[in-house]
Design an enzyme around this catalytic site. Structure first.
Site, PDB file in Angstrom:
ATOM      1  N   HIS A   7       0.840  -1.202   0.000  1.00  0.00           N
ATOM      2  CA  HIS A   7       0.000   0.000   0.000  1.00  0.00           C
ATOM      3  C   HIS A   7       0.876   1.253   0.000  1.00  0.00           C
ATOM      4  CE1 HIS A   7      -3.658   2.087   2.206  1.00  0.00           C
ATOM      5  NE2 HIS A   7      -3.245   2.777   1.163  1.00  0.00           N
ATOM      6  N   ARG A  71      -2.416   8.665  -5.993  1.00  0.00           N
ATOM      7  CA  ARG A  71      -2.770   9.266  -4.704  1.00  0.00           C
ATOM      8  C   ARG A  71      -4.264   9.037  -4.435  1.00  0.00           C
ATOM      9  NH1 ARG A  71      -3.586  14.640  -2.496  1.00  0.00           N
ATOM     10  NH2 ARG A  71      -4.175  15.384  -4.547  1.00  0.00           N
ATOM     11  N   ALA A  72      -4.568   8.517  -3.253  1.00  0.00           N
ATOM     12  CA  ALA A  72      -5.960   8.121  -2.985  1.00  0.00           C
ATOM     13  C   ALA A  72      -6.877   9.332  -2.887  1.00  0.00           C
ATOM     14  CB  ALA A  72      -6.025   7.297  -1.705  1.00  0.00           C
ATOM     15  N   HIS A 178     -10.753   1.402  -0.973  1.00  0.00           N
ATOM     16  CA  HIS A 178     -10.070   2.628  -0.547  1.00  0.00           C
ATOM     17  C   HIS A 178     -10.887   3.852  -0.928  1.00  0.00           C
ATOM     18  CE1 HIS A 178      -6.930   5.294   0.618  1.00  0.00           C
ATOM     19  NE2 HIS A 178      -5.985   4.382   0.633  1.00  0.00           N
ATOM     20  N   TYR A 194     -11.439   7.752   5.904  1.00  0.00           N
ATOM     21  CA  TYR A 194     -10.728   6.516   5.544  1.00  0.00           C
ATOM     22  C   TYR A 194     -11.117   5.379   6.497  1.00  0.00           C
ATOM     23  CZ  TYR A 194      -7.370   8.607   2.196  1.00  0.00           C
ATOM     24  OH  TYR A 194      -6.774   9.207   1.118  1.00  0.00           O
ATOM     25  N   HIS A 223      -5.549   0.313   6.135  1.00  0.00           N
ATOM     26  CA  HIS A 223      -5.495   1.029   7.421  1.00  0.00           C
ATOM     27  C   HIS A 223      -5.837   0.071   8.561  1.00  0.00           C
ATOM     28  CE1 HIS A 223      -7.109   3.686   4.116  1.00  0.00           C
ATOM     29  NE2 HIS A 223      -5.856   4.067   4.234  1.00  0.00           N
ATOM     30  N   GLU A 284       1.661   2.639   3.626  1.00  0.00           N
ATOM     31  CA  GLU A 284       0.994   3.792   3.000  1.00  0.00           C
ATOM     32  C   GLU A 284       1.911   5.024   2.967  1.00  0.00           C
ATOM     33  OE1 GLU A 284      -2.710   5.365   4.601  1.00  0.00           O
ATOM     34  OE2 GLU A 284      -3.596   5.440   2.618  1.00  0.00           O
ATOM     35  N   ARG A 290       2.928  12.004   8.194  1.00  0.00           N
ATOM     36  CA  ARG A 290       4.291  12.151   7.665  1.00  0.00           C
ATOM     37  C   ARG A 290       5.342  12.433   8.727  1.00  0.00           C
ATOM     38  NH1 ARG A 290       3.929  14.457   1.586  1.00  0.00           N
ATOM     39  NH2 ARG A 290       1.979  13.420   1.045  1.00  0.00           N
TER      40      ARG A 290
END
Ligand code: ZN
Length: 343
Positions: A7, A71-72, A178, A194, A223, A284, A290
């Site tokens: 992912h 990018r989701a 997703h 999400y 997730h 992910e 981040r």
């Protein structure tokens, strides 16, 4: 043992892609704004530069191959028409293909589908086929809520979705369930939408006979499976109250969870609750979270560390999580011939 991260999103695309999308959205009102694909003629060097952070994280964290998709949040199926969604999906999928071609050892492609609210997902079959048959992709991301947080389409278990399941079954590729960006201000996209999407998909599967109709269909709930593993007792109990089969019979031959859970105890809960055969390693990155956790001084999304730290896992189980389960679910034997790390 190769470590397969199932992912990863291309969150570091060259800047003109954002401009392309902006103009595409502006063109919904002013057709003269429509962008030309010429804007997206990136050189190989530009493409290589765009994924250096991904490659650096792979090296530093000790992962080998990322199953890589657009990018989701960028999918934003709620914006524009199905035709806009198709153009945007093709553009994004083609860029994934370029990355996978430039770095075949490091990335394997998964596609975005041209979903659109209220449009039957039959319209996605062509792009799915193109990505799998022509671009060598090994799966797709399937958005259970193309409306972006308003859930206006039928549940994933409704026959509405069956054409896409028939094609996934025929092509023998899985879908990661997703969602994309949230258009509903009640739901923060990565923090609420999400996780809601993951949990909702799990409950939809639990209440249906979808996997009787599609016994070989494979779905990955990302997730960490949303709230499902944490509330496993609730879901087992609900299945029992509804006179449904046990979870292992009902859905664990078809539904898998990834390890995108950003703390050690959360991943340990996942590993202890969900059968190891149903867990695929994932981070992910570079994505939802981040930063660095001040309590550990490591990145939250360096999920490999949490699994490495679970010293009670057997070597066999660890290998399944890092490699074996992804090979099985994504049928990676199809790509190993052209893939040095996985051969
Ligand atoms: Zn994701």
């Amino acid at each position: 043992m190769p470590v397969i991260d199932c992912h990863g999103h291309y969150t570091t695309t060259p800047k003109p892609l954002d401009e392309y999308r902006k103009r595409q959205i502006a063109a919904l009102k002013e057709p003269a704004q429509a962008p030309a694909r010429d804007m997206l003629k990136f050189s190989d060097d530009e493409m290589r530069a765009s994924v250096q952070s991904q490659l650096k994280f792979q090296r530093e964290r000790g992962t080998d191959v990322t199953i890589f998709s657009p990018r989701a949040a960028g999918m934003s199926h709620h914006i524009g028409t199905a035709a806009v969604s198709l153009d945007w999906s093709q553009v994004c999928n083609d860029l994934i293909h370029r990355v996978c071609t430039l770095y075949p050892d490091n990335f394997i492609g998964v596609c975005q589908l041209p979903q659109s609210p209220g449009v039957r997902p039959d319209n996605c079959i062509g792009e799915l086929e193109r990505c799998v048959k022509e671009l060598g992709f090994v799966g797709c991301n399937l958005n259970p809520d193309p409306s972006g947080g308003y859930w206006t389409d039928p549940p994933l278990t409704d026959r509405w979705w069956y054409p896409i399941y028939e094609k996934l079954t025929e092509l023998d590729v899985p879908a990661m369930v997703h969602v994309s960006a949230s258009a509903n201000p009640n739901f923060h996209h990565t923090g609420a939408h999400y996780i809601n999407g993951d949990t909702t998909a799990f409950m939809q599967f639990l209440t249906s006979d979808l996997f009787k109709d599609f016994p070989t269909l494979r779905m990955i709930i990302p997730h960490g499976g949303g709230a499902a593993p944490y509330h496993w007792g609730r879901y087992r109990g609900l299945a029992q109250d509804m006179k449904r089969p046990q979870l292992d019979e009902l859905l664990l031959k078809n539904v898998y969870f990834d390890t995108c859970v950003y703390h050690k105890l959360g991943i340990e809960l996942l590993l202890k609750i969900v059968p190891i055969d149903n867990i695929l390693f994932a981070s992910e990155m570079v994505g939802a979270v981040r930063g660095i956790d001040p309590t550990t001084s490591h990145y939250y999304d360096d999920t490999k560390r949490y699994i490495d730290g679970a010293d009670w896992l057997s070597d066999t189980d660890r290998r399944k999580i890092f490699e074996g389960n992804a090979r099985k679910v994504y049928r990676l034997d199809r790509v190993t011939g052209r893939h040095p790390v996985l051969s």
